[in-house]
Design a protein around this motif. Sequence first.
Motif, PDB file in Angstrom:
ATOM      1  N   LEU A  20      -4.052  -3.254  -2.252  1.00 28.95           N
ATOM      2  CA  LEU A  20      -3.968  -2.718  -3.606  1.00 28.95           C
ATOM      3  C   LEU A  20      -4.943  -1.572  -3.835  1.00 28.95           C
ATOM      4  O   LEU A  20      -4.708  -0.716  -4.686  1.00 28.95           O
ATOM      5  CB  LEU A  20      -4.231  -3.830  -4.629  1.00 28.95           C
ATOM      6  N   GLN A  21      -6.048  -1.545  -3.090  1.00 28.78           N
ATOM      7  CA  GLN A  21      -7.046  -0.505  -3.346  1.00 28.78           C
ATOM      8  C   GLN A  21      -6.528   0.892  -3.005  1.00 28.78           C
ATOM      9  O   GLN A  21      -7.140   1.892  -3.397  1.00 28.78           O
ATOM     10  CB  GLN A  21      -8.318  -0.797  -2.562  1.00 28.78           C
ATOM     11  N   GLU A  52     -14.316  -6.499  -5.260  1.00 33.35           N
ATOM     12  CA  GLU A  52     -15.380  -5.523  -5.471  1.00 33.35           C
ATOM     13  C   GLU A  52     -14.860  -4.094  -5.373  1.00 33.35           C
ATOM     14  O   GLU A  52     -15.435  -3.178  -5.955  1.00 33.35           O
ATOM     15  CB  GLU A  52     -16.507  -5.737  -4.457  1.00 33.35           C
ATOM     16  N   TRP A  53     -13.765  -3.919  -4.628  1.00 33.57           N
ATOM     17  CA  TRP A  53     -13.222  -2.572  -4.471  1.00 33.57           C
ATOM     18  C   TRP A  53     -12.387  -2.120  -5.672  1.00 33.57           C
ATOM     19  O   TRP A  53     -11.683  -1.106  -5.594  1.00 33.57           O
ATOM     20  CB  TRP A  53     -12.380  -2.465  -3.197  1.00 33.57           C
ATOM     21  N   ILE A  54     -12.442  -2.823  -6.778  1.00 32.93           N
ATOM     22  CA  ILE A  54     -11.614  -2.464  -7.929  1.00 32.93           C
ATOM     23  C   ILE A  54     -11.918  -1.052  -8.433  1.00 32.93           C
ATOM     24  O   ILE A  54     -11.073  -0.411  -9.050  1.00 32.93           O
ATOM     25  CB  ILE A  54     -11.799  -3.503  -9.058  1.00 32.93           C
ATOM     26  N   ASP A  55     -13.125  -0.554  -8.116  1.00 31.04           N
ATOM     27  CA  ASP A  55     -13.457   0.798  -8.546  1.00 31.04           C
ATOM     28  C   ASP A  55     -12.653   1.859  -7.799  1.00 31.04           C
ATOM     29  O   ASP A  55     -12.675   3.041  -8.181  1.00 31.04           O
ATOM     30  CB  ASP A  55     -14.957   1.057  -8.371  1.00 31.04           C
ATOM     31  N   MET A  56     -11.917   1.438  -6.751  1.00 30.17           N
ATOM     32  CA  MET A  56     -11.058   2.379  -6.039  1.00 30.17           C
ATOM     33  C   MET A  56      -9.819   2.736  -6.861  1.00 30.17           C
ATOM     34  O   MET A  56      -9.168   3.740  -6.588  1.00 30.17           O
ATOM     35  CB  MET A  56     -10.625   1.778  -4.696  1.00 30.17           C
ATOM     36  N   ARG A  87       0.817  -1.220   0.000  1.00 28.95           N
ATOM     37  CA  ARG A  87       0.000   0.000   0.000  1.00 28.95           C
ATOM     38  C   ARG A  87       0.847   1.265   0.000  1.00 28.95           C
ATOM     39  O   ARG A  87       0.352   2.352  -0.327  1.00 28.95           O
ATOM     40  CB  ARG A  87      -0.918   0.005   1.224  1.00 28.95           C
ATOM     41  N   HIS A  88       2.116   1.128   0.342  1.00 27.07           N
ATOM     42  CA  HIS A  88       2.997   2.296   0.387  1.00 27.07           C
ATOM     43  C   HIS A  88       3.547   2.668  -0.993  1.00 27.07           C
ATOM     44  O   HIS A  88       4.238   3.691  -1.113  1.00 27.07           O
ATOM     45  CB  HIS A  88       4.166   2.030   1.339  1.00 27.07           C
ATOM     46  N   LEU A  89       3.249   1.867  -2.002  1.00 23.93           N
ATOM     47  CA  LEU A  89       3.786   2.136  -3.345  1.00 23.93           C
ATOM     48  C   LEU A  89       2.949   3.210  -4.027  1.00 23.93           C
ATOM     49  O   LEU A  89       2.253   2.972  -5.011  1.00 23.93           O
ATOM     50  CB  LEU A  89       3.814   0.851  -4.174  1.00 23.93           C
ATOM     51  N   SER A  90       3.048   4.412  -3.524  1.00 27.89           N
ATOM     52  CA  SER A  90       2.164   5.493  -3.970  1.00 27.89           C
ATOM     53  C   SER A  90       2.428   5.923  -5.404  1.00 27.89           C
ATOM     54  O   SER A  90       1.558   6.523  -6.041  1.00 27.89           O
ATOM     55  CB  SER A  90       2.318   6.698  -3.036  1.00 27.89           C
ATOM     56  N   ALA A  91       3.621   5.645  -5.944  1.00 27.13           N
ATOM     57  CA  ALA A  91       3.950   6.051  -7.312  1.00 27.13           C
ATOM     58  C   ALA A  91       3.722   4.941  -8.323  1.00 27.13           C
ATOM     59  O   ALA A  91       3.961   5.153  -9.525  1.00 27.13           O
ATOM     60  CB  ALA A  91       5.405   6.511  -7.378  1.00 27.13           C
ATOM     61  N   LEU A  92       3.249   3.779  -7.888  1.00 29.34           N
ATOM     62  CA  LEU A  92       3.131   2.633  -8.787  1.00 29.34           C
ATOM     63  C   LEU A  92       2.134   2.911  -9.909  1.00 29.34           C
ATOM     64  O   LEU A  92       1.005   3.322  -9.676  1.00 29.34           O
ATOM     65  CB  LEU A  92       2.685   1.395  -7.999  1.00 29.34           C
ATOM     66  N   HIS A 128      -2.094   2.707 -13.298  1.00 33.03           N
ATOM     67  CA  HIS A 128      -2.617   2.860 -14.657  1.00 33.03           C
ATOM     68  C   HIS A 128      -2.887   1.523 -15.325  1.00 33.03           C
ATOM     69  O   HIS A 128      -3.821   1.402 -16.123  1.00 33.03           O
ATOM     70  CB  HIS A 128      -1.630   3.654 -15.524  1.00 33.03           C
ATOM     71  N   SER A 129      -2.050   0.513 -15.019  1.00 28.90           N
ATOM     72  CA  SER A 129      -2.140  -0.761 -15.729  1.00 28.90           C
ATOM     73  C   SER A 129      -2.076  -1.913 -14.736  1.00 28.90           C
ATOM     74  O   SER A 129      -1.183  -1.963 -13.886  1.00 28.90           O
ATOM     75  CB  SER A 129      -1.001  -0.870 -16.751  1.00 28.90           C
ATOM     76  N   LEU A 130      -3.026  -2.860 -14.877  1.00 32.00           N
ATOM     77  CA  LEU A 130      -3.060  -4.060 -14.043  1.00 32.00           C
ATOM     78  C   LEU A 130      -3.176  -5.267 -14.954  1.00 32.00           C
ATOM     79  O   LEU A 130      -4.094  -5.361 -15.770  1.00 32.00           O
ATOM     80  CB  LEU A 130      -4.250  -4.015 -13.079  1.00 32.00           C
TER      81      LEU A 130
END
Length: 721
Positions: A617-618, A639-643, A593-598, A624-626
Amino acid sequence: MRSWHEIGSVLGVELMGLEPGDEILGRNCDWIEGWLSSWFGARGALVNSGGVQGFGMKFDLLHTQYADDISEMLDKLEAVRDEGSKFNLRERSVIHVRRETDLTILQRGFPPRNYAQVRHSSVVCDFGSSMIPEQLYEAQRLRTLFLFSEGNFREVPRRVFLSFKYLRELDLSGCGLQGRRALIDMALPQTPNELQTLPLFVVGGIPDLLLLERLDLHGSLKITQLENVRDTPYIGYCGLMKMKGIESLGLYWGDNGRCCPSIDPEDGSPFTIFQERKQNQSPIRSDRFPPDAFEANYILSCLQPHQNLKRLLVKGYPGFSFPNWRSLINLTSVALIDCKRCEGLPTLGNLTLLNSLLLQGMHEVRRIGGEFYGQSTRRPFSALKELTLIEFPNLEEWLGSHSRDVFPSLSKLIIKKCQKLKVMPQIISNIQHLELHDCAACLVDYFQNLTSLTILVIDNIENLSSFPGAFPGNNPFLTSLEIKSCPWLYSLPTFEDLTALKSLTIRWCEKLSYLPKGLQNLNALESLEIGDCHSLMFLPEVGTRGSSNLRTLSIENCSNLTSLSMGMKNLTSLEHLIIMYCPSLVTLPQGIRHLSALQSLTILGCCTEFISLPEELQNLTGLHSLEIRSCPGLEALPEWIDMLISLRSLAISECHSIRLLPEGIEYLTGLQHLSIQDCPQLLERCRQGTGEDWPKIAHVPYKHIGLPTLRHPTEASSSSS
């Protein structure tokens, strides 16, 4: 898109004969740049002389009037391009620059009004044609002629030299000449001729060399098919020695110089690249009889160039030894390639201006000794900066010079495919770039005291089990390190002093069970790639001290890797994370969760225990890309993929347990690309118009739902953008 009038205003020329609504197309922009940069500053463009009925089968480039300042022309051209326009012409338009310097554009395939005024021309013949337009012979004062052919010229028409007595530049390197009498067939008239540049000269026999003796060429000259010169009596040939203007010379036996670096530094232009590509596509000639070694030695000695020569390339020379050309004191670059019969190297250490030396394909050389340096040379290779030895399969000894100060300026050394080489000189210069490929492990010992390296590549050193001493960790300026295909390497020295390292790649080191100590100190590291290291079980932390600059982390095909204890909370600059074919890895690392620039995350080939994406991951709202592939245990997308509000590309394949798409995917309004492949249950639900999940993805502009594309386990996955 700018109008012709606007372009003409910028370029300072008058563009006439155009309809008011005509626009400039970007079809052949490389041609324009190639001509402008390659032609003494000539103005011109690609044109079609075949008329409306020609359907683009024949093209001409018609040029006249040198530009006073080519740099200014290029600056103007770039200025136009930077504003969104392309200075170019329709496929079937004609450009003709007249002697008055006006730029006249004649559309719909009409030829120039007066061919006699043409001074510069390129003839491009497509679809097997090898004809020079008849009208062009009216240009009796033609100065420059380039010939190209999709077919193959078997010989240049005699009329070329009988008609164009004032040629100053003739380039035949794009027309695929063939045959023993392929080039000129003694067609050059006896009257004075002004031919100055002839980049390619294809030899059909002794008469061609005699013809060459009558020319006074300048610039770059490439003489090919020298194997056609046979049964040579003593002719006292010294044609090249008279050519004071030749700066780059290539001498080729065999295959016309295919797969060979150019000796001319200007050969990287788009125009020259096209010429080389055209030549390389012509059929390879096969000789009935191999060249005689002694005869080849005599021919090469006769081809001694003038001492003004700066760059020399010899390829495919079949002789046993090289002539002694002591007068070539101005050479700056030498390349000797595929001289497979030569048993020794020429004396080159006395060339005080030589800065680049390439030696490749010397199969019979077993020893490099004092003759290489020159017995009386006080500082051998005093100016040499780059030295490359490739494919010396029988070389066993490389001895040093009587002088301790050998290679004092050397900064780049590449040794490749010298498997038998066990002895070499101790080079004490400040080498910055070192590459060892396909060599014995003992060669590494000769470099253990180097401390000046910035780039190091160790590749396919099969018997290397460990590095000597602290090497390469004793090179504080090292920025790039690659260690590949060392199957017996089991340990690495500490890397804690490599504080300048930006790129680290370790691949195909099957015995390596742990990464070196000190990775936490590598705060300059931007790229870390670990692949095919099957003994690795965990990865140490990176960048725990201070801030980390790591931007790309790739872990691929490490079959026993069970943990990624990478200190994720410190990787705040990480932009790309790739985890591929690590079947023992059960979950993603903690702290993701700390990967703020990913920006991109690729997960490929996980074990069956990997059943869900971590909730952390949310928090990656900048993702940009998964890409998720070959994860048979993954049961559902969260379900939280919209985050993931920044998601632009989503790819799912070979995830057979996923039964449906989450509702949240409908709210990913920025999603541009969606790929679902080899997910049987999803394919049916995502069927266009009728599938239950179709309403969730109907808003995505670009979708690929169906059969998967073939992928290889060792190939890096490419994320969509």
